[in-house]
Design a protein around this motif. Structure first.
Motif, short mmCIF file in Angstrom:
data_model
loop_
_atom_site.label_atom_id
_atom_site.label_comp_id
_atom_site.label_asym_id
_atom_site.label_seq_id
_atom_site.Cartn_x
_atom_site.Cartn_y
_atom_site.Cartn_z
N GLY A 132 0.82 -1.21 0.00
CA GLY A 132 0.00 0.00 0.00
C GLY A 132 0.85 1.25 0.00
N GLU A 133 1.96 1.23 0.76
CA GLU A 133 2.87 2.39 0.78
C GLU A 133 3.46 2.63 -0.59
OE1 GLU A 133 6.01 2.79 3.77
OE2 GLU A 133 4.74 1.57 5.03
N ALA A 134 3.88 1.55 -1.26
CA ALA A 134 4.44 1.67 -2.61
C ALA A 134 3.38 2.21 -3.57
CB ALA A 134 4.96 0.32 -3.08
N THR A 135 2.13 1.80 -3.35
CA THR A 135 1.04 2.31 -4.20
C THR A 135 0.83 3.80 -3.97
OG1 THR A 135 0.06 0.15 -3.89
CG2 THR A 135 -1.28 1.79 -4.96
N VAL A 136 0.95 4.22 -2.70
CA VAL A 136 0.81 5.65 -2.39
C VAL A 136 1.88 6.46 -3.13
CG1 VAL A 136 1.10 7.35 -0.55
CG2 VAL A 136 -0.34 5.39 -0.18
N LEU A 137 3.13 5.95 -3.10
CA LEU A 137 4.22 6.61 -3.83
C LEU A 137 3.90 6.68 -5.31
CD1 LEU A 137 7.67 5.29 -2.59
CD2 LEU A 137 6.96 7.63 -2.83
N PHE A 138 3.39 5.58 -5.84
CA PHE A 138 3.09 5.51 -7.27
C PHE A 138 2.01 6.52 -7.66
CE2 PHE A 138 1.02 3.64 -10.96
CZ PHE A 138 2.11 3.43 -11.78
N VAL A 139 0.96 6.57 -6.86
CA VAL A 139 -0.14 7.50 -7.14
C VAL A 139 0.34 8.93 -7.00
CG1 VAL A 139 -2.41 8.24 -6.39
CG2 VAL A 139 -1.90 5.83 -6.52
N ALA A 140 1.20 9.19 -5.99
CA ALA A 140 1.71 10.55 -5.78
C ALA A 140 2.51 11.01 -6.97
CB ALA A 140 2.54 10.59 -4.50
N ILE A 141 3.42 10.16 -7.45
CA ILE A 141 4.26 10.57 -8.58
C ILE A 141 3.42 10.71 -9.83
CG2 ILE A 141 5.00 8.23 -9.18
CD1 ILE A 141 7.24 11.23 -9.33
N ALA A 142 2.40 9.87 -10.00
CA ALA A 142 1.52 9.99 -11.16
C ALA A 142 0.77 11.32 -11.12
CB ALA A 142 0.54 8.82 -11.19
N ALA A 143 0.33 11.72 -9.92
CA ALA A 143 -0.39 12.99 -9.78
C ALA A 143 0.53 14.16 -10.07
CB ALA A 143 -0.97 13.10 -8.38
N VAL A 144 1.78 14.09 -9.58
CA VAL A 144 2.73 15.19 -9.81
C VAL A 144 3.03 15.33 -11.29
CG1 VAL A 144 5.13 15.86 -9.48
CG2 VAL A 144 3.80 15.14 -7.54
N VAL A 145 3.29 14.20 -11.96
CA VAL A 145 3.59 14.27 -13.39
C VAL A 145 2.38 14.79 -14.18
CG1 VAL A 145 4.17 12.88 -15.41
CG2 VAL A 145 5.38 12.53 -13.28
N ALA A 146 1.20 14.32 -13.79
CA ALA A 146 -0.01 14.76 -14.49
C ALA A 146 -0.24 16.26 -14.30
CB ALA A 146 -1.21 13.97 -13.99
N THR A 147 0.07 16.77 -13.09
CA THR A 147 -0.14 18.19 -12.83
C THR A 147 0.90 19.05 -13.54
OG1 THR A 147 -0.89 17.53 -10.66
CG2 THR A 147 -0.51 19.85 -11.00
N LEU A 148 2.18 18.65 -13.47
CA LEU A 148 3.24 19.48 -14.03
C LEU A 148 3.26 19.43 -15.54
CD1 LEU A 148 6.18 18.77 -11.59
CD2 LEU A 148 4.83 20.82 -11.77
N LYS A 149 2.79 18.35 -16.13
CA LYS A 149 2.84 18.23 -17.58
C LYS A 149 1.48 18.45 -18.23
CE LYS A 149 6.91 15.57 -18.23
NZ LYS A 149 7.54 14.37 -18.77
N SER A 150 0.51 18.95 -17.46
CA SER A 150 -0.84 19.06 -18.01
C SER A 150 -0.93 20.14 -19.07
CB SER A 150 -1.82 19.34 -16.87
OG SER A 150 -1.46 20.54 -16.25
N HIS A 151 0.00 21.14 -19.05
CA HIS A 151 -0.08 22.22 -20.02
C HIS A 151 0.59 21.85 -21.34
CE1 HIS A 151 3.75 22.69 -18.02
NE2 HIS A 151 4.18 23.28 -19.09
N ARG A 152 1.33 20.72 -21.33
CA ARG A 152 1.96 20.29 -22.58
C ARG A 152 1.03 19.35 -23.31
NH1 ARG A 152 7.59 18.57 -19.88
NH2 ARG A 152 7.93 20.50 -18.79
N ASP A 153 1.27 19.26 -24.58
CA ASP A 153 0.40 18.38 -25.35
C ASP A 153 1.18 17.20 -25.92
OD1 ASP A 153 -2.44 19.43 -27.33
OD2 ASP A 153 -2.18 17.97 -25.73
#
Lengths: 114, 151
Positions: free
Chosen positions: A93-114
């Protein structure tokens, strides 16, 4: 009992916001916070002391881990045997939390690129 | 980023030792203090050090975005699949001894069955997570859409 008192004081403080001025409000805030700290310090004083063998945390569970850990898991590091064998699902579950966190960060920071 | 000879040479000298120490912490997670999370953090910190002291391109040359994301997903997937292997061997999910993983002699390097495998997967995952996070944060923003900019 204390918690009901603290809740009452907080509601009282919220009520006071609307009827007193800014200076009196800040004085009252400090006074009420000091009162809350005073009551919470009773709860801290009730806590078991660190390292006391009669603490409620020292029950049969850590006893079992310390005595049977090396033979049941093969790891002489008891912490490692707990987090990756006895509680391995929790670590997943902890590893999943890390995975979801990094996915959210990448999705947020790269959302303005296409 | 930082154009300093001393910092670059020092970090180039130090980085392999940090990486070796991180691998040591990961692989000896069942024998000494440490484990996948702390060892992976140390390994990721060495890649962050390279990217900070040289530039982002030098860091990406060490581990590309594609590799980092594959390693990250692969670490989490390998962890979960280790649990499924335990089911295939007839134990519970993420079981170790009851699934028949060879425990070996306690204190030896090749001991503790699934613990070593899980620790390595967690270490890979944490190291690539830190690297990916850092690269994504310090990367320059690209111009929006097809709008061309001249420097």
């Amino acid at each position: 009992m204390f918690y009901i008192l603290i809740l009452f004081l907080l509601i009282f403080a919220l009520f006071l916001r609307f009827i007193v001025g800014v200076e009196l409000r800040s004085i009252l805030t400090i006074y009420l916070l000091g009162l809350i700290v005073y009551f919470f310090s009773f709860a801290v004083a009730e806590m078991p002391t660190f390292g006391n063998p009669h603490n409620p945390a020292f029950n049969e569970v850590p006893e079992r881990y310390l005595e049977a850990g090396p033979s049941e898991t093969g790891a002489i590091n008891i912490i490692s045997s707990v987090i990756t064998d006895y509680r391995a699902f929790d670590t997943l579950g902890e590893a999943t939390v890390l995975f979801v966190a990094i996915a959210a960060v990448v999705a947020t920071l790269k959302s303005h690129r296409d | 980023m930082m154009d300093d000879q001393i910092v670059r040479i020092t970090s180039r000298l130090v980085a392999p030792f940090i990486q070796l120490y991180g691998i040591y912490i990961i692989l000896h997670g069942h024998l000494s203090p440490g484990g996948g999370f702390s060892g992976g953090a140390i390994f990721g910190a060495s890649l962050v050090l390279i990217a900070l002291s040289f530039n982002l391109e030098a860091g990406i040359k060490q581990i590309s975005h594609q590799t980092a994301s594959v390693l990250e997903s692969g670490g989490a997937l390998g962890f979960a699949l280790t649990g499924l292997v335990a089911i295939a061997f007839g134990g519970n999910y993420l079981a170790n001894r009851s699934a028949g993983f060879p425990l070996g002699e306690a204190g030896q390097f090749f001991s503790s069955g699934a613990i070593l495998v899980i620790t390595v997967f967690v270490g890979i995952k944490v190291a690539s997570t830190i690297t990916t996070l850092f690269y994504n944060i310090i990367e320059k923003e690209e111009p929006l859409g097809n709008h061309k900019q001249t420097d």
